[in-house]
Scaffold this active site. Structure first.
Site, PDB file in Angstrom:
ATOM      1  N   PRO A  13       0.811  -1.216   0.000  1.00 28.71           N
ATOM      2  CA  PRO A  13       0.000   0.000   0.000  1.00 28.71           C
ATOM      3  C   PRO A  13       0.848   1.273   0.000  1.00 28.71           C
ATOM      4  O   PRO A  13       2.008   1.259   0.409  1.00 28.71           O
ATOM      5  CB  PRO A  13      -0.792  -0.102   1.309  1.00 28.71           C
ATOM      6  CG  PRO A  13       0.046  -0.977   2.176  1.00 28.71           C
ATOM      7  CD  PRO A  13       0.786  -1.913   1.295  1.00 28.71           C
ATOM      8  N   VAL A  14       0.221   2.360  -0.454  1.00 30.50           N
ATOM      9  CA  VAL A  14       0.890   3.667  -0.461  1.00 30.50           C
ATOM     10  C   VAL A  14       0.071   4.626   0.386  1.00 30.50           C
ATOM     11  O   VAL A  14      -1.151   4.675   0.266  1.00 30.50           O
ATOM     12  CB  VAL A  14       1.012   4.216  -1.898  1.00 30.50           C
ATOM     13  CG1 VAL A  14       1.743   5.548  -1.889  1.00 30.50           C
ATOM     14  CG2 VAL A  14       1.715   3.229  -2.794  1.00 30.50           C
ATOM     15  N   ASP A  58       6.782  -2.022 -16.029  1.00 28.04           N
ATOM     16  CA  ASP A  58       5.399  -1.989 -15.566  1.00 28.04           C
ATOM     17  C   ASP A  58       4.781  -0.616 -15.812  1.00 28.04           C
ATOM     18  O   ASP A  58       4.178  -0.017 -14.936  1.00 28.04           O
ATOM     19  CB  ASP A  58       5.332  -2.365 -14.081  1.00 28.04           C
ATOM     20  CG  ASP A  58       3.898  -2.731 -13.666  1.00 28.04           C
ATOM     21  OD1 ASP A  58       3.080  -3.051 -14.560  1.00 28.04           O
ATOM     22  OD2 ASP A  58       3.604  -2.686 -12.461  1.00 28.04           O
ATOM     23  N   LYS A  93       5.503   4.466   0.453  1.00 26.91           N
ATOM     24  CA  LYS A  93       5.166   3.156  -0.092  1.00 26.91           C
ATOM     25  C   LYS A  93       5.680   2.109   0.887  1.00 26.91           C
ATOM     26  O   LYS A  93       6.876   2.024   1.151  1.00 26.91           O
ATOM     27  CB  LYS A  93       5.827   3.005  -1.459  1.00 26.91           C
ATOM     28  CG  LYS A  93       5.481   1.723  -2.166  1.00 26.91           C
ATOM     29  CD  LYS A  93       5.945   1.805  -3.604  1.00 26.91           C
ATOM     30  CE  LYS A  93       6.610   0.513  -4.027  1.00 26.91           C
ATOM     31  NZ  LYS A  93       7.229   0.598  -5.332  1.00 26.91           N
TER      32      LYS A  93
END
Ligand SMILES: *[C@@H]1O[C@H](CO)[C@@H](O)[C@H](O)[C@H]1NC(C)=O
Ligand SMILES: *[C@@H]1O[C@H](CO)[C@@H](O)[C@H](O)[C@H]1NC(C)=O
Ligand SMILES: *[C@@H]1O[C@H](CO)[C@@H](O)[C@H](O)[C@H]1NC(C)=O
Ligand SMILES: *[C@@H]1O[C@H](CO)[C@@H](O)[C@H](O)[C@H]1NC(C)=O
Ligand SMILES: *[C@@H]1O[C@H](CO)[C@@H](O)[C@H](O)[C@H]1NC(C)=O
Ligand SMILES: *[C@@H]1O[C@H](CO)[C@@H](O)[C@H](O)[C@H]1NC(C)=O
Ligand SMILES: *[C@@H]1O[C@H](CO)[C@@H](O)[C@H](O)[C@H]1NC(C)=O
Ligand SMILES: *[C@@H]1O[C@H](CO)[C@@H](O)[C@H](O)[C@H]1NC(C)=O
Length: 831
Positions: free
Chosen positions: A527-528, A639, A542
């Protein structure tokens, strides 16, 4: 030989695919012409060692004929000088010859002068010769003395600054040699931008658009220009700045003759140095003068300081406050800051010392090369309008004196290679500061608040970290912050990473104990969270999930990797945290979240109209180009997707999430992996199927992303009433049916510039072609987007029907496959 070349954008790279050679008239190449000879279109002058060639050419897709000079030995057609840039000839009847006793002229079929060297001195036996430096000179027949040239093209530069050129002013001849951009890659006529020496006060170079200043080099401080910290001793070239009664100029010379180097001012106003090393077979970007937002002239207004590591980047000088708080907080810093306590020239006024600074605009400054710093302070104190002083030359502990009068404009804070400046402060403030410190010194040394906090924090962390380090038997490469003040003053050449370590308590505090309310989203590895540090700085944290398989070494590699990257289109890493089981990365906070939250959202998509989307496409392309080619590390992102493109206050795109990035060596362009990571819908076929990744797999993802930006639709999960194709297939179909504009997101149709949209779609289709070899490199993509060169026809895209690999949405997948046979099953178990 007639050539129709494609001269490429800021990058000036030959677009090989598009070269067409017409071999018609046999050409002749000679080294010089005399009073009775002439050079016709098709003939060329070649320098003695064959480095440069002069002749007639048509740039880009233009049909106009220009006389110019270009590199002869390299494959990429690169023009360095154009004679008749504003007066093109529309046919090939032009001729270069001497007219009226020594004037070199470019004349047309009716003997009209298209261009002339316009010399006032007549010569009996003039000779025009192209030298191996790329300098076209006119000299008397037997006189080779450079000081006696009747005329030389080096005195009239275009957009390129070559080794050996004197770049600046001669008070003897009255010449001011400066760069002017081309209008476009196909049009060498005088463009919008100039980069020019301004001799007022202490001399500086200004990059301007028309009369509006865009970037200031800062004055020469003995080592470099104050605002060009990247200018340092290097193996490619040596440089000098000459500043005396007769002339002021900057000049560089190649240190190794097997390397080429040139500086060019691109049509879009970026001043860059490119080098050519045989091995690379292409120009590579070496240095950008105006590199980031803080380089925008006077971004933070008067008495503002820009620090690219802060968010927002602008801050007021100590004991100053925003002139208009409202505008300042709305990120309009142009009004700058004003003193909390005005100067009244009373006794007891003093100075605050700043270190690591790009000194303010010196156009209204005064200087003296001989007096020292103490005398300098004295002189400044005596003159009520003097607002700051500094050393003129920073070498050997500093010498000379510069004084500033009036507002201090365009100041920047650096981490390295900045210099010291002393800024005048009212007596009342000095009293306050002296009392609070219990010292009786008038000159007070202040490091900006955030740095103090950082260095203290870092120091204790350092100690703690060393301890932990031993326990974990880790070797780290000096990535701990030492006192930034110390580092700066010793002018360290230390290239080591300076990455602040945050401790867990600080981050827990900043994120409200990682409260769900602070959660911004879920990245590939965890999660951020949004956080606010005690000094008010907003951050994004992060937090790598504990299940993540990333080992500490991989984590460290990743951190090292990202910390070394710096580009205006990459998100900036502020620090990291390694404590107990926790591993966290701290980034600058991006208030406008990610691209997908706009383009795929029916209520917000119109907020990003075409005038914003096109710059975003270009920004992403430049960020990716930097990763692939221009950064020292050369990185494949692996990505790239809409949710990994973050947007800052001004909707500038920043590529983020380097969790899966791979660095590759100089010669290596692709690699094989058994571990396929990436996101469905953005993965190229050769990567998803064979685990082969290269820069071209990123190019594929970029193509998908561009189609998504144009259409406002996701590639994965794309549904259409009439067919079962995905977005790529849909775009391909529309392209083949000749109605590509049907792809455009309805909410932005009104703001579209058709030519830009068409170009974006075509480039995207080239990027998503099935075969990696067919896809363009990012350097070509950047060029194709920014110029009007003719594009090749795309072939069929990869993966345009296979829509049923997995039902999962666009979440990131990460898993291992050991053989192609296992592919189907492993691809299906995406996480
Ligand atoms: C110019 O060069 C040509 C060829 O070398 C020679 O024949 C001619 O005499 C020269 N003219 C002058 C004026 O020197
Ligand atoms: C070129 O320019 C001349 C004079 O400006 C004009 O007469 C001629 O028609 C032009 N030729 C072409 C091919 O445009
Ligand atoms: C151009 O000049 C040459 C040499 O001076 C002369 O022979 C020719 O007739 C001239 N052409 C025209 C069209 O004036
Ligand atoms: C040649 O140049 C002169 C002066 O620039 C111009 O007036 C004339 O039209 C040009 N001739 C042609 C054929 O382009
Ligand atoms: C040629 O030079 C003279 C003075 O040397 C100058 O006045 C004139 O503007 C110049 N002409 C061109 C076309 O540059
Ligand atoms: C010059 O550069 C070439 C290629 O990069 C290198 O092989 C050579 O050693 C260099 N020579 C010197 C003197 O640095
Ligand atoms: C610089 O200062 C010295 C010493 O005060 C003085 O002699 C000299 O004239 C000054 N130079 C200039 C250019 O003002
Ligand atoms: C202060 O400096 C300015 C700028 O150099 C000068 O015009 C002014 O005369 C000076 N004032 C005094 C009192 O020396």
């Amino acid at each position: 030989m007639k050539r129709h070349e494609f001269f490429m954008g800021g990058q000036t790279i030959l677009f090989l695919l598009s070269i067409v050679f017409f071999l018609s008239i046999p050409s002749t190449a000679i080294e010089s012409i005399n009073a009775t000879q002439s050079l016709e279109d098709g003939d060329t002058l070649v320098s003695s060692e064959g480095h440069f060639e002069l002749g007639f050419f048509s740039p880009g897709n233009s049909r106009n004929r220009y006389m110019g000079i270009w590199y002869k030995k390299i494959s990429s057609f690169t023009v360095v000088w154009v004679a008749n840039r504003n007066t093109p000839l529309n046919d090939s009847s032009g001729m270069l010859k001497f007219v009226d006793h020594g004037n070199l002229a470019f004349i047309n079929s009716t003997n009209g002068t298209i261009w002339s060297s316009n010399i006032s001195r007549a010569a009996i036996n003039p000779v025009a010769q192209l030298l191996d430096t790329g300098n076209l000179v006119v000299r008397a027949e037997n006189d080779n003395d450079p000081e006696n040239f009747l005329w030389q093209s080096f005195d009239y530069p275009g957009d390129s600054f070559l080794p050996g050129m004197k770049y600046g002013i001669s008070f003897v001849t009255g010449l001011n040699r400066y760069l002017t951009s081309w209008k476009s890659p196909s049009d060498p006529s005088t463009g919008k931008y100039t980069n020019k020496l301004d001799p007022n006060g202490l001399p500086q170079y200004f990059l301007s658009q028309g009369s509006v200043d865009q970037f200031r080099s800062g004055p020469w401080n003995g080592l470099r220009f104050s605002g060009m910290i990247n200018l340092k001793p290097n193996p490619i070239y040596t440089f000098e700045f000459v500043f005396n009664q007769e002339e002021i100029y900057y000049k560089y010379q190649i240190a190794n003759s097997s390397v080429l180097s040139r500086m060019v001012l691109s049509p879009d106003g970026v001043l860059q140095r490119f080098t050519w090393i045989d091995r690379t077979q292409d120009w590579t970007l070496y240095l950008t003068a105006n590199m980031d937002n803080c380089d925008r002239f006077a971004l933070c207004g008067a008495h503002g300081v820009c620090n690219i590591n802060n968010s927002p980047a602008c801050d007021c000088l100590k004991e100053f406050e925003p002139k208009s708080l409202e505008e300042w907080t709305a990120a309009d810093w142009s009004q700058g800051c004003v003193r909390k306590a005005p100067l009244d020239c009373s006794n007891g006024e003093g100075f605050i010392k700043y270190t690591g600074i790009k000194v303010p605009d010196t156009r209204k400054s005064w200087y003296n090369k001989t007096i020292n710093l103490e005398e300098c302070e004295e002189v400044c104190l005596k003159n009520c309008s003097c607002t700051a002083y500094a050393n003129l030359d920073v070498r050997d502990g500093g010498s000379g004196c510069v004084l500033w009068f009036g507002d201090l404009i365009d100041i920047r804070q650096y981490n390295e290679n900045g210099q010291d400046i002393y800024i005048r402060i009212a007596a009342s403030v000095i009293d306050k500061l002296v009392k609070s410190r219990g010292k009786k010194r008038v000159r007070i040394i202040v490091i900006p608040v955030s740095l103090v906090a950082f260095s203290l924090l870092a120091l204790c962390l350092f100690l703690r970290f060393l301890r932990k380090n031993k326990q974990q038997q880790l070797t780290r490469e000096g990535n701990v912050v030492t006192n930034p003040e110390q580092d700066r003053t010793k002018e360290s050449r230390n290239e080591d990473l300076e990455l602040p370590l945050f401790d867990l308590a600080t981050l827990t505090d900043a994120t409200n104990c990682f409260s769900i309310n602070n959660k911004l989203g879920q990245g590939g590895f965890g999660p951020v969270y949004k956080g606010i540090l005690q000094d008010g700085q907003e951050i994004a944290v992060k937090r790598l999930s504990k299940r993540s398989r990333q080992g500490i070494n991989e984590f460290r590699n990743e951190v090292v990797c990202i910390a070394k990257l710096q580009h205006r289109n990459l998100v900036k890493l502020l620090g990291c945290c390694i404590e107990l089981e926790e591993r966290m990365l701290i980034y600058e906070y991006m208030p406008n979240k990610s691209l997908d939250s706009f383009i795929f959202d029916k209520r917000r998509n119109m907020l990003l109209d075409w005038t914003k989307r096109f710059p975003i496409i270009n920004g992403i392309a430049r960020g990716l180009l930097y990763l692939h080619q221009d950064s020292r590390l050369r990185i494949i992102h692996r990505d790239l997707k809409a949710s990994n493109i973050l947007l800052d206050y001004e909707m500038n795109p920043k590529i983020s999430d380097f969790g899966m990035a791979r660095s590759f060596g100089g010669d290596e362009t692709s690699a094989n992996t058994s571990r396929i990571v990436g996101t469905y819908g953005y993965m190229s076929p050769e990567y998803a199927i064979d685990g082969l990744f290269s820069v071209k797999s990123d190019v594929f993802s970029f193509g998908v992303l561009v189609l998504e930006i144009v259409s406002g639709r996701k590639n994965r999960g794309f549904r259409h009433a009439e067919h079962k194709l995905n977005l790529l297939g849909h775009a391909w179909m529309l392209h083949k049916e000749g109605r590509p504009l049907d792809l455009i997101d309805e909410s932005i149709v009104d703001t579209c510039i058709i030519s830009e949209v068409l170009r974006s779609i075509e480039v995207a289709l080239l990027c998503v072609q099935k075969s990696p070899e067919d896809r363009p490199k990012m350097s070509n993509v950047v060029l194709m987007l920014s110029s009007d060169i003719v594009l090749p026809q795309p072939k069929e895209p990869g993966f345009f029907t296979e829509r049923d690999l997995s039902n999962d949405s666009s979440s990131t997948i990460k898993h291992e496959i050991s053989s192609v046979n296992e592919l189907t099953s492993t691809l299906l178990e995406a996480r």
